[in-house]
Design a protein around this motif. Structure first.
Motif, PDB file in Angstrom:
ATOM      1  N   VAL A 103       0.855  -1.186   0.000  1.00 50.21           N
ATOM      2  CA  VAL A 103       0.000   0.000   0.000  1.00 50.21           C
ATOM      3  C   VAL A 103       0.887   1.230   0.000  1.00 50.21           C
ATOM      4  O   VAL A 103       1.726   1.393   0.883  1.00 50.21           O
ATOM      5  N   GLU A 104       0.713   2.071  -1.016  1.00 45.79           N
ATOM      6  CA  GLU A 104       1.409   3.356  -1.022  1.00 45.79           C
ATOM      7  C   GLU A 104       0.408   4.415  -0.588  1.00 45.79           C
ATOM      8  O   GLU A 104      -0.651   4.569  -1.207  1.00 45.79           O
ATOM      9  N   LEU A 105       0.745   5.125   0.475  1.00 50.44           N
ATOM     10  CA  LEU A 105      -0.112   6.198   0.960  1.00 50.44           C
ATOM     11  C   LEU A 105       0.217   7.490   0.218  1.00 50.44           C
ATOM     12  O   LEU A 105       1.289   7.609  -0.387  1.00 50.44           O
ATOM     13  N   GLU A 106      -0.701   8.447   0.247  1.00 47.78           N
ATOM     14  CA  GLU A 106      -0.497   9.696  -0.496  1.00 47.78           C
ATOM     15  C   GLU A 106       0.744  10.453  -0.053  1.00 47.78           C
ATOM     16  O   GLU A 106       1.319  11.207  -0.829  1.00 47.78           O
ATOM     17  N   ASP A 107       1.174  10.266   1.185  1.00 48.91           N
ATOM     18  CA  ASP A 107       2.373  10.969   1.663  1.00 48.91           C
ATOM     19  C   ASP A 107       3.663  10.236   1.301  1.00 48.91           C
ATOM     20  O   ASP A 107       4.751  10.642   1.699  1.00 48.91           O
ATOM     21  N   GLY A 108       3.552   9.127   0.535  1.00 49.49           N
ATOM     22  CA  GLY A 108       4.726   8.406   0.069  1.00 49.49           C
ATOM     23  C   GLY A 108       5.100   7.197   0.904  1.00 49.49           C
ATOM     24  O   GLY A 108       5.915   6.378   0.474  1.00 49.49           O
ATOM     25  N   GLU A 109       4.539   7.055   2.087  1.00 51.54           N
ATOM     26  CA  GLU A 109       4.845   5.891   2.921  1.00 51.54           C
ATOM     27  C   GLU A 109       4.321   4.625   2.248  1.00 51.54           C
ATOM     28  O   GLU A 109       3.244   4.621   1.661  1.00 51.54           O
ATOM     29  N   VAL A 110       5.104   3.555   2.327  1.00 53.39           N
ATOM     30  CA  VAL A 110       4.702   2.266   1.752  1.00 53.39           C
ATOM     31  C   VAL A 110       4.586   1.249   2.881  1.00 53.39           C
ATOM     32  O   VAL A 110       5.498   1.111   3.702  1.00 53.39           O
ATOM     33  N   ILE A 111       3.467   0.567   2.913  1.00 54.39           N
ATOM     34  CA  ILE A 111       3.237  -0.509   3.884  1.00 54.39           C
ATOM     35  C   ILE A 111       3.189  -1.804   3.099  1.00 54.39           C
ATOM     36  O   ILE A 111       2.381  -1.962   2.186  1.00 54.39           O
ATOM     37  N   SER A 112       4.070  -2.732   3.448  1.00 54.54           N
ATOM     38  CA  SER A 112       4.116  -4.042   2.804  1.00 54.54           C
ATOM     39  C   SER A 112       3.849  -5.096   3.866  1.00 54.54           C
ATOM     40  O   SER A 112       4.569  -5.149   4.874  1.00 54.54           O
ATOM     41  N   THR A 113       2.842  -5.918   3.631  1.00 55.56           N
ATOM     42  CA  THR A 113       2.481  -6.928   4.627  1.00 55.56           C
ATOM     43  C   THR A 113       1.640  -8.024   3.997  1.00 55.56           C
ATOM     44  O   THR A 113       1.080  -7.839   2.919  1.00 55.56           O
TER      45      THR A 113
END
Length: 167
Positions: free
Chosen positions: A56-66
């Protein structure tokens, strides 16, 4: 609530019409939840799998991989994937909003979206078997059409369907 920019499932980009990512609190347990309105084609492709690798890429650029698990399919509404994973440390996911079942701000991801709009982007095809009683010359002609028969039927049905809907 933080906004989702893009989602990949098992490395493949998924088009979503709306989504929400949040932390769900229930009985001192926390789960990271990702709800997405998707096309019927995406739902059919991933809706029967239990475990999915999600990026998941959030609008602020953070990426969550799980790895996330599919919650049971929601019936009667728009096609959705409702994914979750257990959380053991709230600090892992920064300032993602925490909600519970009594929270007034619980996300409604279906609002403002219709099935017709979804199908304009990605129309699913369904297999159908027809039994017809036709004169022998028509059945012989149909048999000779082979792979072209699907296109002939599609065009004939759309022509008839358009005439019926314009009345």
């Amino acid at each position: 609530m933080r906004k989702v920019k893009t989602v990949k499932i098992d490395g493949e980009n998924v088009f979503m019409f709306n989504s929400a990512i949040y932390i769900f609190e229930a009985e001192s347990r926390y789960t990271l939840e990702l709800d997405m309105v998707v096309s019927e084609i995406v739902l059919k492709k991933y809706g029967k799998l239990e475990n999915l690798f999600i990026e998941v890429e959030l609008e602020d650029g953070e990426v969550i991989s799980t790895i996330m698990h599919l919650r049971g399919l929601v019936g009667g509404g728009l096609p959705q994937l409702n994914l979750f994973c257990e959380m053991y440390d709230l600090g892992d996911y920064g300032d993602i909003q925490i909600v519970n079942e009594n929270d007034v701000s619980f996300p409604n991801i279906e609002e403002g979206i219709t099935l017709e709009e979804i199908r304009k982007v990605e129309m699913p095809n369904e297999k159908i078997n027809l039994k017809l009683h036709l004169p022998i010359d028509q059945t012989e002609w149909l048999a000779k059409q082979g792979k072209n028969l699907n296109g002939i039927m599609l065009e004939a049905i759309y022509d008839y369907w358009k005439k019926e809907n314009l009345k």
